[in-house]
Scaffold this motif. Structure first.
Motif, PDB file in Angstrom:
ATOM      1  N   SER A  92      15.443   5.171  13.946  1.00 51.91           N
ATOM      2  CA  SER A  92      14.716   4.172  14.729  1.00 51.91           C
ATOM      3  C   SER A  92      13.242   4.559  14.912  1.00 51.91           C
ATOM      4  O   SER A  92      12.567   4.056  15.800  1.00 51.91           O
ATOM      5  CB  SER A  92      15.378   3.993  16.094  1.00 51.91           C
ATOM      6  OG  SER A  92      15.324   5.208  16.818  1.00 51.91           O
ATOM      7  N   THR A  93      12.751   5.462  14.058  1.00 50.60           N
ATOM      8  CA  THR A  93      11.352   5.879  14.122  1.00 50.60           C
ATOM      9  C   THR A  93      10.633   5.462  12.843  1.00 50.60           C
ATOM     10  O   THR A  93      11.116   5.714  11.733  1.00 50.60           O
ATOM     11  CB  THR A  93      11.229   7.411  14.291  1.00 50.60           C
ATOM     12  OG1 THR A  93      11.888   7.788  15.504  1.00 50.60           O
ATOM     13  CG2 THR A  93       9.788   7.850  14.347  1.00 50.60           C
ATOM     14  N   LEU A  94       9.475   4.836  13.022  1.00 49.07           N
ATOM     15  CA  LEU A  94       8.628   4.437  11.907  1.00 49.07           C
ATOM     16  C   LEU A  94       7.364   5.282  11.975  1.00 49.07           C
ATOM     17  O   LEU A  94       6.584   5.177  12.920  1.00 49.07           O
ATOM     18  CB  LEU A  94       8.281   2.949  11.998  1.00 49.07           C
ATOM     19  CG  LEU A  94       7.468   2.360  10.854  1.00 49.07           C
ATOM     20  CD1 LEU A  94       8.246   2.426   9.539  1.00 49.07           C
ATOM     21  CD2 LEU A  94       7.082   0.920  11.162  1.00 49.07           C
ATOM     22  N   LYS A  95       7.190   6.161  10.996  1.00 47.38           N
ATOM     23  CA  LYS A  95       6.012   7.025  10.955  1.00 47.38           C
ATOM     24  C   LYS A  95       4.921   6.273  10.198  1.00 47.38           C
ATOM     25  O   LYS A  95       5.043   6.007   9.011  1.00 47.38           O
ATOM     26  CB  LYS A  95       6.325   8.347  10.267  1.00 47.38           C
ATOM     27  CG  LYS A  95       5.163   9.300  10.270  1.00 47.38           C
ATOM     28  CD  LYS A  95       5.529  10.626   9.641  1.00 47.38           C
ATOM     29  CE  LYS A  95       4.320  11.546   9.710  1.00 47.38           C
ATOM     30  NZ  LYS A  95       4.621  12.852   9.145  1.00 47.38           N
ATOM     31  N   MET A  96       3.846   5.927  10.930  1.00 45.18           N
ATOM     32  CA  MET A  96       2.729   5.172  10.366  1.00 45.18           C
ATOM     33  C   MET A  96       1.550   6.111  10.164  1.00 45.18           C
ATOM     34  O   MET A  96       1.307   6.986  10.993  1.00 45.18           O
ATOM     35  CB  MET A  96       2.302   4.062  11.328  1.00 45.18           C
ATOM     36  CG  MET A  96       3.382   3.074  11.689  1.00 45.18           C
ATOM     37  SD  MET A  96       3.776   1.970  10.355  1.00 45.18           S
ATOM     38  CE  MET A  96       2.291   1.005  10.264  1.00 45.18           C
ATOM     39  N   SER A  97       0.797   5.921   9.076  1.00 42.43           N
ATOM     40  CA  SER A  97      -0.435   6.687   8.885  1.00 42.43           C
ATOM     41  C   SER A  97      -1.457   5.839   8.155  1.00 42.43           C
ATOM     42  O   SER A  97      -1.113   4.968   7.360  1.00 42.43           O
ATOM     43  CB  SER A  97      -0.171   7.986   8.117  1.00 42.43           C
ATOM     44  OG  SER A  97       0.248   7.706   6.802  1.00 42.43           O
ATOM     45  N   GLY A  98      -2.707   6.105   8.460  1.00 44.24           N
ATOM     46  CA  GLY A  98      -3.813   5.435   7.795  1.00 44.24           C
ATOM     47  C   GLY A  98      -4.826   6.474   7.373  1.00 44.24           C
ATOM     48  O   GLY A  98      -5.108   7.421   8.119  1.00 44.24           O
ATOM     49  N   CYS A  99      -5.372   6.327   6.156  1.00 43.16           N
ATOM     50  CA  CYS A  99      -6.271   7.340   5.612  1.00 43.16           C
ATOM     51  C   CYS A  99      -7.529   6.702   5.030  1.00 43.16           C
ATOM     52  O   CYS A  99      -7.518   5.556   4.598  1.00 43.16           O
ATOM     53  CB  CYS A  99      -5.576   8.121   4.499  1.00 43.16           C
ATOM     54  SG  CYS A  99      -4.091   8.995   5.009  1.00 43.16           S
ATOM     55  N   VAL A 100      -8.596   7.495   5.020  1.00 41.03           N
ATOM     56  CA  VAL A 100      -9.851   7.123   4.362  1.00 41.03           C
ATOM     57  C   VAL A 100     -10.266   8.278   3.451  1.00 41.03           C
ATOM     58  O   VAL A 100      -9.691   9.362   3.501  1.00 41.03           O
ATOM     59  CB  VAL A 100     -10.983   6.821   5.385  1.00 41.03           C
ATOM     60  CG1 VAL A 100     -10.649   5.583   6.189  1.00 41.03           C
ATOM     61  CG2 VAL A 100     -11.256   7.994   6.287  1.00 41.03           C
ATOM     62  N   LEU A 101     -11.277   8.036   2.638  1.00 44.10           N
ATOM     63  CA  LEU A 101     -11.816   9.045   1.723  1.00 44.10           C
ATOM     64  C   LEU A 101     -10.730   9.635   0.825  1.00 44.10           C
ATOM     65  O   LEU A 101     -10.631  10.850   0.664  1.00 44.10           O
ATOM     66  CB  LEU A 101     -12.547  10.149   2.490  1.00 44.10           C
ATOM     67  CG  LEU A 101     -13.741   9.713   3.328  1.00 44.10           C
ATOM     68  CD1 LEU A 101     -14.263  10.873   4.163  1.00 44.10           C
ATOM     69  CD2 LEU A 101     -14.843   9.158   2.437  1.00 44.10           C
TER      70      LEU A 101
END
Length: 114
Positions: A92-101
């Protein structure tokens, strides 16, 4: 009799469609405490905030990459900057990530299904 069979078949198709929903679909509690709704939109999944300061704002679009893995774009609603995003689902866990460069700088959150 034919009408009853047709209606029964149609109801079975509707229930089967609901049972085949992707596990990422639903309501999620973000780290900031807001509720994010993930729904299908075309062949993708759209993320829209349901409450809080940015209620109604679409903050992402993801595609399925395989079993419980997703990628797409995610927007920080506070500054309207959009990042390359990834998500992975575990229970029931959604690991979200956002990246640049090219992935040099990343930020992430763990969302809980509600």
């Amino acid at each position: 009799m034919l009408r009853i069979l047709t209606m029964t078949f149609a109801a079975s198709l509707l229930m089967a469609g609901a049972a085949l929903a992707d596990p990422i679909e639903g309501n999620w509690k973000t780290d900031s405490g807001a509720t994010a709704a993930i729904t299908t939109c075309g062949s993708s999944f759209c993320i829209t905030l349901k409450d809080g300061k940015h209620a109604g704002k679409r903050i992402g679009t993801f595609n399925a990459d395989g079993a419980n893995a997703y990628s797409g774009k995610i927007t920080d609603p506070a500054n309207d900057k959009t990042y390359n995003g990834k998500a992975s689902l575990s229970g029931s866990t959604l690991k979200m990530s956002g990246c640049v460069l090219g992935g040099l700088i990343c930020r992430g959150q763990n969302w809980k299904k509600i």
